[in-house]
Motif scaffolding. Structure first.
Motif, short mmCIF file in Angstrom:
data_model
loop_
_atom_site.label_atom_id
_atom_site.label_comp_id
_atom_site.label_asym_id
_atom_site.label_seq_id
_atom_site.Cartn_x
_atom_site.Cartn_y
_atom_site.Cartn_z
N THR A 38 -102.61 95.67 120.65
CA THR A 38 -101.47 96.16 121.22
C THR A 38 -101.64 96.17 122.67
O THR A 38 -102.60 96.88 123.41
CB THR A 38 -100.90 97.56 120.95
OG1 THR A 38 -101.02 97.76 119.41
CG2 THR A 38 -99.90 98.10 121.62
N ASN A 93 -101.52 102.83 126.18
CA ASN A 93 -99.96 103.56 126.06
C ASN A 93 -100.12 104.47 124.96
O ASN A 93 -99.31 105.33 124.94
CB ASN A 93 -98.79 103.04 126.23
CG ASN A 93 -98.80 101.95 125.03
OD1 ASN A 93 -99.79 101.72 124.38
ND2 ASN A 93 -97.41 101.53 125.06
N PHE A 94 -101.07 104.37 124.18
CA PHE A 94 -101.15 105.55 122.86
C PHE A 94 -102.85 105.82 122.73
O PHE A 94 -103.42 105.26 121.76
CB PHE A 94 -100.38 104.94 121.61
CG PHE A 94 -99.25 105.09 121.43
CD1 PHE A 94 -98.35 106.09 120.86
CD2 PHE A 94 -98.27 104.09 122.15
CE1 PHE A 94 -97.23 106.32 120.64
CE2 PHE A 94 -96.96 104.27 122.23
CZ PHE A 94 -96.59 105.65 121.23
N VAL A 123 -90.90 105.85 116.64
CA VAL A 123 -91.15 104.92 115.43
C VAL A 123 -91.71 105.87 114.24
O VAL A 123 -92.89 106.46 114.43
CB VAL A 123 -92.08 103.97 115.88
CG1 VAL A 123 -92.69 102.73 114.54
CG2 VAL A 123 -91.70 103.04 116.91
N ARG A 125 -99.79 112.61 114.53
CA ARG A 125 -99.32 111.32 114.22
C ARG A 125 -100.81 110.45 113.61
O ARG A 125 -100.76 109.91 112.38
CB ARG A 125 -98.71 110.42 115.16
CG ARG A 125 -98.27 108.95 114.83
CD ARG A 125 -97.44 108.45 115.81
NE ARG A 125 -97.33 107.01 115.52
CZ ARG A 125 -96.54 106.06 116.02
NH1 ARG A 125 -95.80 106.57 117.03
NH2 ARG A 125 -96.48 104.71 115.71
N PHE A 134 -93.34 102.77 126.58
CA PHE A 134 -93.36 102.54 124.91
C PHE A 134 -92.95 100.92 124.73
O PHE A 134 -91.94 100.55 125.72
CB PHE A 134 -92.26 103.09 124.21
CG PHE A 134 -92.58 104.83 124.53
CD1 PHE A 134 -93.55 105.12 123.50
CD2 PHE A 134 -91.86 105.55 124.99
CE1 PHE A 134 -93.80 106.56 123.35
CE2 PHE A 134 -92.07 106.77 125.16
CZ PHE A 134 -93.14 107.43 124.35
N CYS A 135 -93.41 100.26 123.98
CA CYS A 135 -93.09 98.75 123.73
C CYS A 135 -91.54 98.92 123.08
O CYS A 135 -91.23 97.78 123.07
CB CYS A 135 -93.99 98.08 123.04
SG CYS A 135 -94.33 98.82 121.45
N THR A 136 -91.14 99.86 122.72
CA THR A 136 -89.73 100.16 121.99
C THR A 136 -88.69 100.77 123.16
O THR A 136 -87.60 100.92 122.66
CB THR A 136 -89.93 100.98 120.89
OG1 THR A 136 -90.42 102.42 121.34
CG2 THR A 136 -90.48 100.56 119.72
N PHE A 195 -102.76 104.49 118.64
CA PHE A 195 -102.78 102.94 118.79
C PHE A 195 -104.08 102.62 119.29
O PHE A 195 -104.34 101.56 120.33
CB PHE A 195 -101.74 102.38 119.43
CG PHE A 195 -100.34 102.08 118.72
CD1 PHE A 195 -99.89 101.00 118.32
CD2 PHE A 195 -99.80 103.32 118.93
CE1 PHE A 195 -98.73 100.77 117.48
CE2 PHE A 195 -98.38 103.17 118.05
CZ PHE A 195 -97.91 101.84 117.65
N HIS A 247 -92.47 97.57 112.51
CA HIS A 247 -92.90 97.68 113.76
C HIS A 247 -93.39 96.53 114.30
O HIS A 247 -94.66 96.06 114.20
CB HIS A 247 -93.90 98.92 114.15
CG HIS A 247 -93.81 98.79 115.85
ND1 HIS A 247 -93.09 99.19 116.57
CD2 HIS A 247 -95.02 98.71 116.73
CE1 HIS A 247 -93.32 99.27 117.80
NE2 HIS A 247 -94.72 99.18 117.73
N GLU A 262 -99.30 92.98 119.17
CA GLU A 262 -97.94 93.52 119.51
C GLU A 262 -98.08 93.62 120.93
O GLU A 262 -98.72 94.18 121.47
CB GLU A 262 -97.98 94.91 118.67
CG GLU A 262 -96.47 95.42 118.79
CD GLU A 262 -96.51 96.87 119.48
OE1 GLU A 262 -96.11 97.01 120.66
OE2 GLU A 262 -97.15 97.71 118.80
O1 AKG Z 1 -93.22 104.37 119.65
C1 AKG Z 1 -93.94 104.26 118.86
O2 AKG Z 1 -94.47 104.75 118.12
C2 AKG Z 1 -94.79 102.99 118.91
C3 AKG Z 1 -94.62 102.18 120.30
C4 AKG Z 1 -95.59 101.25 120.61
O3 AKG Z 1 -96.05 100.57 119.46
C5 AKG Z 1 -96.08 101.08 121.73
O4 AKG Z 1 -95.41 101.49 122.83
O5 AKG Z 1 -97.02 100.13 122.01
#
Ligand code: AKG
Ligand code: NAI
Length: 526
Positions: free
Chosen positions: A240, A159-160, A458, A105, A301-303, A164, A466, A265
């Motif tokens: 983030t 977390n990424f 996402v 990704r 995940f923030c989602t 991220f 997002h 975010e």
């Molecule tokens: O699931 C994603 O691709 C983005 C999630 C995100 O931005 C996060 O968990 O901080």
């Protein structure tokens, strides 16, 4: 590549002297080598000066040259090979397959932004030719394009560690816009950060760009991040992470003599609405699908779907029974850091101890440190409306079901929600009326509204949003994922009656770059 524990300030590798940072393998609790030296005011100052010195040259690089640079970053990350994945696994506790996917990704994002830079519509070229004969007043020649804001501070997310982080979406979109980037590495994955940082640093050199296009700084506490955001040469921030961290940086940015935009975010509980006909038709499948989304990646995940809303009744009981069964058998994956694990346990304990909340199910217990034991809770609509603590994000696999007496009360709860990254509708054709009644509320609350899926995952594409109103983000007008993320780092400049020789190529007569331009109101490649 041997990890050095050094920061990357332009072309230099530099050992920080402000304390030591060591990554922890969260699956064992063991500290990993090497120690990384923390930076301070001097390193922030040097990185920002280099970034500022690089800005005017970098922002006027030809689109093709900037695209080639983004592609070189992508290639260099891939060339790190397995070493990158091995280190990222050790520092994050995330599974290899997830990190390999995340690398794909990350590289895909960089290449997508290369295509965006080449395509050129981000320049937003507009030309209103002079009308010297217009009465009563002639119109001057007016031409608009968008230019980058300036050096950008990017905070890597825990977390990424790839997508991220150092060369993640914030950095890729800032580079695409023409902004130099100074990254504050996340202390949870300094080794991954150094590896990716060296890939970016090498790409800067290979492409003959000024060294200040990229720097990478470490810092254990908050002082490096604060100094970076306060630095007058930094003109925007990408972040983030936690709500507390994001809000603190918003305050630093707002108090500067020259305030700057912060694209943070932060926190989202991502409501999912289980509408009656969908529940009647497939309660059990929904229960299992929900648990799969909730427990994906230890819920980090923030989602993550942190609350569910549904009308109480036998169909909801069927959903609960299936979810309880699936969740009760779910394994306990390792969380990213001891701190994130402790915050998860504290959030779960607070819900379990809340007299207005019932514990429906817990996942399996782990036998190692920092493992996430999933949790599902339930409460009533009245309790949710009365107790603001129930609206707070618990980062990890924890979710709260809100049993509503009817659709009207479900709407009332939706109306009281804070801003969200996502809102999910589980709906069948017979739910169309209920969904239509909810939509205006969801549009006001969320950046992305989805039907019959789950919010984790996402897509990186052109139409993605997002983002969302506070506290999901600090600025609801934009997105941090997808090609529209470039907009965050651009601003328009209008050139009035500027002699042709001084105009940027994008606005010259004859359209030498072959851009889509709005000329006298008409959009075309002219
Ligand atoms: O699931 C994603 O691709 C983005 C999630 C995100 O931005 C996060 O968990 O901080
Ligand atoms: N919603 C989301 O996407 C995410 C939320 N989180 C939440 O954040 C919690 C902590 O996780 P972290 O990833 O460490 O996030 P964090 O917000 O604590 O830290 C992120 C970065 O910001 C910096 N930072 C934090 N506060 C700062 C301040 N006041 N001044 C200057 N710099 C500051 C940190 O040094 C780090 O580099 C988690 O338990 C979780 O609740 C974490 C990751 C993603």
């Amino acid at each position: 590549m041997t990890l050095t524990g050094m920061m990357l300030i332009g072309v230099e590798s530099h050992r920080g002297r402000n304390g030591e940072i060591r990554a922890i393998d969260p699956s064992t609790g063991a500290a990993l080598d090497p120690a990384f030296g923390g930076g301070g005011a001097a390193e922030v100052d040097r990185a920002c000066q280099l970034a500022w010195d690089a800005f005017d040259r970098f922002r006027e690089t030809a689109p093709e040259d900037r695209a080639v640079f983004l592609e070189a970053v992508a290639r260099n990350i891939l060339d790190l090979g397995d070493e990158l994945i091995v280190r990222a696994v050790a520092e994050s506790g995330l599974p290899r397959a997830r990190l390999e996917g995340e690398r794909g990704r990350t590289v895909g994002q960089l290449r997508l932004f290369a295509a965006v830079v080449r395509e050129g519509s981000w320049i937003g070229a507009r030309i209103d030719p002079a009308l010297p004969e217009r009465a009563p007043l002639p119109r001057p020649d007016l031409r608009q394009r968008r230019i980058p804001l300036g050096p950008v501070a990017v905070f890597g997310a825990s977390n990424f560690p790839l997508a991220f982080s150092v060369a993640g979406g914030d950095t890729a979109s800032a580079f695409a816009a023409g902004c130099p980037v100074v990254v504050k590495a996340h202390s949870a994955h300094p080794g991954t950060s150094e590896l990716v940082g060296r890939a970016v640093q090498a790409a800067v050199a290979e492409c003959g760009l000024p060294e200040g296009v990229f720097s990478l700084i470490f810092g254990a506490g908050t002082s490096v991040g604060t100094a970076l955001v306060a630095d007058p040469r930094i003109k925007a921030v990408g972040f983030t992470g936690s709500r507390r961290g994001g809000v603190a940086l918003m305050e630093v940015a707002a108090k500067r003599p020259e305030p700057i935009p912060v694209y943070a975010e932060m926190s989202s509980i991502n409501p999912a609405f289980l509408l009656p006909a969908a529940l009647a038709a497939r309660a059990e499948a929904l229960g299992r699908g929900f648990v799969a989304s909730l427990t994906l990646g230890a819920g980090q995940f923030c989602t993550n779907p942190g609350i569910l809303l549904a009308v109480d009744g036998p169909d909801l009981d069927r959903f609960v029974a299936a979810a309880v069964e699936a969740l009760g058998g779910s394994a306990a994956p390792t969380m990213l850091t001891p701190g994130i694990h402790a915050a998860f346990d504290a959030g779960v304990a607070a819900l379990a101890d809340n007299a207005l909340v019932a514990t429906l199910a817990r996942g399996l217990d782990g036998d190692g440190p920092n493992q996430c034991r999933a949790a599902l809770f339930a409460t009533t609509a009245d309790a949710f409306l009365d107790d603001p603590s129930l609206r707070e994000e618990v980062f990890g696999s924890a979710s709260l079901l809100i049993r509503c007496p009817d659709l009207e009360s479900l709407r009332a709860v939706a109306e009281r929600l804070d801003g969200q990254l996502t809102a999910t509708l589980q709906m069948d054709a017979a739910d169309a009326g209920a969904a239509a009644a909810l939509l205006p509320t969801l549009e006001r609350k969320a950046g992305r509204i989805l039907a019959n899926g789950w919010p984790t995952g996402v897509e990186v594409c052109h139409a993605m949003v997002h983002g969302g109103p506070f506290p999901a983000t600090s600025d609801s007008r934009t997105t941090s994922v997808g090609t529209a993320a470039i907009e965050r780092f651009l601003r328009p400049v209008c050139y009035q009656d500027i002699p042709a020789g001084l105009l940027p190529e994008s606005l010259r007569d004859g359209n030498p770059l072959g851009l889509w331009r709005r000329v006298d109101g008409a959009l075309g490649r002219h």
